[in-house]
Design a protein around this motif. Sequence first.
Motif, PDB file in Angstrom:
ATOM      1  N   LEU A   1      48.306  34.797  38.363  1.00  0.00           N
ATOM      2  CA  LEU A   1      48.747  34.265  37.075  1.00  0.00           C
ATOM      3  C   LEU A   1      47.578  34.450  35.952  1.00  0.00           C
ATOM      4  O   LEU A   1      46.588  34.660  36.398  1.00  0.00           O
ATOM      5  CB  LEU A   1      48.999  32.679  37.515  1.00  0.00           C
ATOM      6  N   GLY A   2      48.101  34.386  34.946  1.00  0.00           N
ATOM      7  CA  GLY A   2      47.202  34.382  33.690  1.00  0.00           C
ATOM      8  C   GLY A   2      47.525  33.278  32.723  1.00  0.00           C
ATOM      9  O   GLY A   2      48.817  32.651  32.964  1.00  0.00           O
ATOM     10  N   ASP A   3      46.804  32.894  31.686  1.00  0.00           N
ATOM     11  CA  ASP A   3      46.887  32.051  30.727  1.00  0.00           C
ATOM     12  C   ASP A   3      45.918  30.965  30.846  1.00  0.00           C
ATOM     13  O   ASP A   3      45.218  30.694  29.598  1.00  0.00           O
ATOM     14  CB  ASP A   3      48.292  31.449  30.619  1.00  0.00           C
TER      15      ASP A   3
ATOM     16  N   LEU B   1      43.672  44.210  46.326  1.00  0.00           N
ATOM     17  CA  LEU B   1      43.732  44.250  44.858  1.00  0.00           C
ATOM     18  C   LEU B   1      42.854  43.497  44.162  1.00  0.00           C
ATOM     19  O   LEU B   1      42.101  42.566  44.708  1.00  0.00           O
ATOM     20  CB  LEU B   1      45.360  44.017  44.697  1.00  0.00           C
ATOM     21  N   LEU B   2      42.846  43.928  42.865  1.00  0.00           N
ATOM     22  CA  LEU B   2      41.831  42.970  41.944  1.00  0.00           C
ATOM     23  C   LEU B   2      42.781  42.471  40.900  1.00  0.00           C
ATOM     24  O   LEU B   2      43.543  42.987  40.175  1.00  0.00           O
ATOM     25  CB  LEU B   2      40.959  44.118  41.159  1.00  0.00           C
ATOM     26  N   HIS B   3      42.698  41.051  40.825  1.00  0.00           N
ATOM     27  CA  HIS B   3      43.473  40.171  40.097  1.00  0.00           C
ATOM     28  C   HIS B   3      42.504  39.856  38.763  1.00  0.00           C
ATOM     29  O   HIS B   3      41.491  39.176  39.070  1.00  0.00           O
ATOM     30  CB  HIS B   3      44.311  38.930  40.704  1.00  0.00           C
ATOM     31  N   THR B   4      43.239  40.287  37.470  1.00  0.00           N
ATOM     32  CA  THR B   4      42.318  39.764  36.329  1.00  0.00           C
ATOM     33  C   THR B   4      43.454  39.364  35.388  1.00  0.00           C
ATOM     34  O   THR B   4      44.815  39.579  35.386  1.00  0.00           O
ATOM     35  CB  THR B   4      41.437  40.814  35.763  1.00  0.00           C
ATOM     36  N   ALA B   5      42.946  38.713  34.076  1.00  0.00           N
ATOM     37  CA  ALA B   5      43.808  38.395  33.209  1.00  0.00           C
ATOM     38  C   ALA B   5      42.878  37.954  32.075  1.00  0.00           C
ATOM     39  O   ALA B   5      42.081  37.743  31.955  1.00  0.00           O
ATOM     40  CB  ALA B   5      44.711  37.163  33.587  1.00  0.00           C
ATOM     41  N   ASP B   6      43.876  37.683  30.823  1.00  0.00           N
ATOM     42  CA  ASP B   6      43.352  37.175  29.657  1.00  0.00           C
ATOM     43  C   ASP B   6      41.891  37.842  29.103  1.00  0.00           C
ATOM     44  O   ASP B   6      41.128  37.140  28.624  1.00  0.00           O
ATOM     45  CB  ASP B   6      43.179  35.589  29.924  1.00  0.00           C
ATOM     46  N   TRP B   7      42.321  39.287  28.902  1.00  0.00           N
ATOM     47  CA  TRP B   7      41.274  39.989  28.355  1.00  0.00           C
ATOM     48  C   TRP B   7      40.895  39.620  26.808  1.00  0.00           C
ATOM     49  O   TRP B   7      39.725  39.789  26.322  1.00  0.00           O
ATOM     50  CB  TRP B   7      41.199  41.501  28.440  1.00  0.00           C
ATOM     51  N   GLN B   8      41.983  39.102  26.107  1.00  0.00           N
ATOM     52  CA  GLN B   8      41.704  38.728  24.952  1.00  0.00           C
ATOM     53  C   GLN B   8      41.097  39.630  23.944  1.00  0.00           C
ATOM     54  O   GLN B   8      40.084  39.382  22.947  1.00  0.00           O
ATOM     55  CB  GLN B   8      41.268  37.702  24.588  1.00  0.00           C
TER      56      GLN B   8
ATOM     57  N   CYS C   1      52.247  28.404  32.202  1.00  0.00           N
ATOM     58  CA  CYS C   1      51.626  27.129  32.635  1.00  0.00           C
ATOM     59  C   CYS C   1      52.418  26.628  33.891  1.00  0.00           C
ATOM     60  O   CYS C   1      53.542  26.290  34.040  1.00  0.00           O
ATOM     61  CB  CYS C   1      51.773  26.234  31.505  1.00  0.00           C
ATOM     62  N   VAL C   2      51.561  26.652  35.077  1.00  0.00           N
ATOM     63  CA  VAL C   2      52.323  26.158  36.366  1.00  0.00           C
ATOM     64  C   VAL C   2      52.578  24.451  36.179  1.00  0.00           C
ATOM     65  O   VAL C   2      51.584  23.766  35.677  1.00  0.00           O
ATOM     66  CB  VAL C   2      51.455  26.182  37.622  1.00  0.00           C
TER      67      VAL C   2
END
Length: 376
Positions: A194-196, A4-11, A164-165
């Motif tokens: 996770l993202g943020d 899989l590809l994990h991404t986040a926070d494209w904004q 937030c962890v």
Amino acid sequence: MLKLLHTADWQIGKLFGQFTPDVAALLAEARFETIERLAQLATQRGVDLVLVAGDVFDLQGVADRTLYRLFKAMTGFAGPWVVIPGNHDAALAESVWTRALRLKAIPDNVMPCLQPQPVLLESPGVAVLPAPLTQRHTYTDLTEWFAGAETPPGMLRIGLAHGCVQGLLAADIDAANPIAAGRAAQARLDYLALGDWHGARRIDERSWYAGTPETDRFRNNDSGHALLVELAAPGGVPQVEAVATGRYHWHSLEPVLQVPSDLTELVQRLAAFAANDVVNLSVSGRIDLEGHRRLHSAIEQARGTARGVLVDLTGLQLDPSVQDIESLQADGYLGLTIQELRAAQDGPNAALARDALVLLTGLLSDRRAAAARTRP
């Protein structure tokens, strides 16, 4: 084997208001280009699905055109995209997501998870447990339900969360949208996406922040990546590879000028920046008139090369040398005024005094040059 590809926070829709409009537009455009690269990467590396851990959009009020452009940019990967809302694009009763659904802008292979319920993908055999944010700030852990969630035997369990962890990130963000440390183990997750946090970061062997795929701020936090994750079987340790995806490189310089070699080094650094660099320059210390001219010229040349250059000289004092003052022929009242402005840079109106000193010495220098040109 699941890949899989994990991404986040494209904004998507970020405005970059600290830059001039032309630079801001190019930085915003780069975010769409990066999504296209993510889709190409997913296809080239043969991943089974893409996980997007929140903040696809920077704000709820993006234009309809922006919605269509984003989902068009994702078409380079035909497999499933599993997406959750983050704090910037939370799943409100009326949100950017409900508008996108009304417009029928979202392709069939893109699955926005607006409710906390398992997403079961029979092929490739994975259960995604999403924790979408339904408001900008929450103060309870939305991943708590993962532990009690039943999933079919033999399926990989993957968590998808934005927040937030607790106890591991900077104290000033360790408040809203909390996620318990150790959630992956407690909820029997094979991987927690996770993202943020905008940089790629390992929390534990099963929990990672992907960071934003296109850097958007002056912070050295390993941004500009996506994570390729391989899972051999349920219970196995994921293999995680950070892949560079960003176009622009953001640099923050805070030089203190004290001796001539400090300025020489800074001029060389400014000259080395290229078209994909974004620079924040905050200079302090002291500099004479000739050094000030060199610095100003170097900054202007960098602005002609780099994508964007922000400059703060409020901490820099202009300190004309004896030779500077003699060359200006600033005798009598003008000489006294220059001395007073030099001294005023240590007072409450330091910035005003420095600007006045720059203006005055510049005028005197121009007058001297003009006089030299008219001499027979």
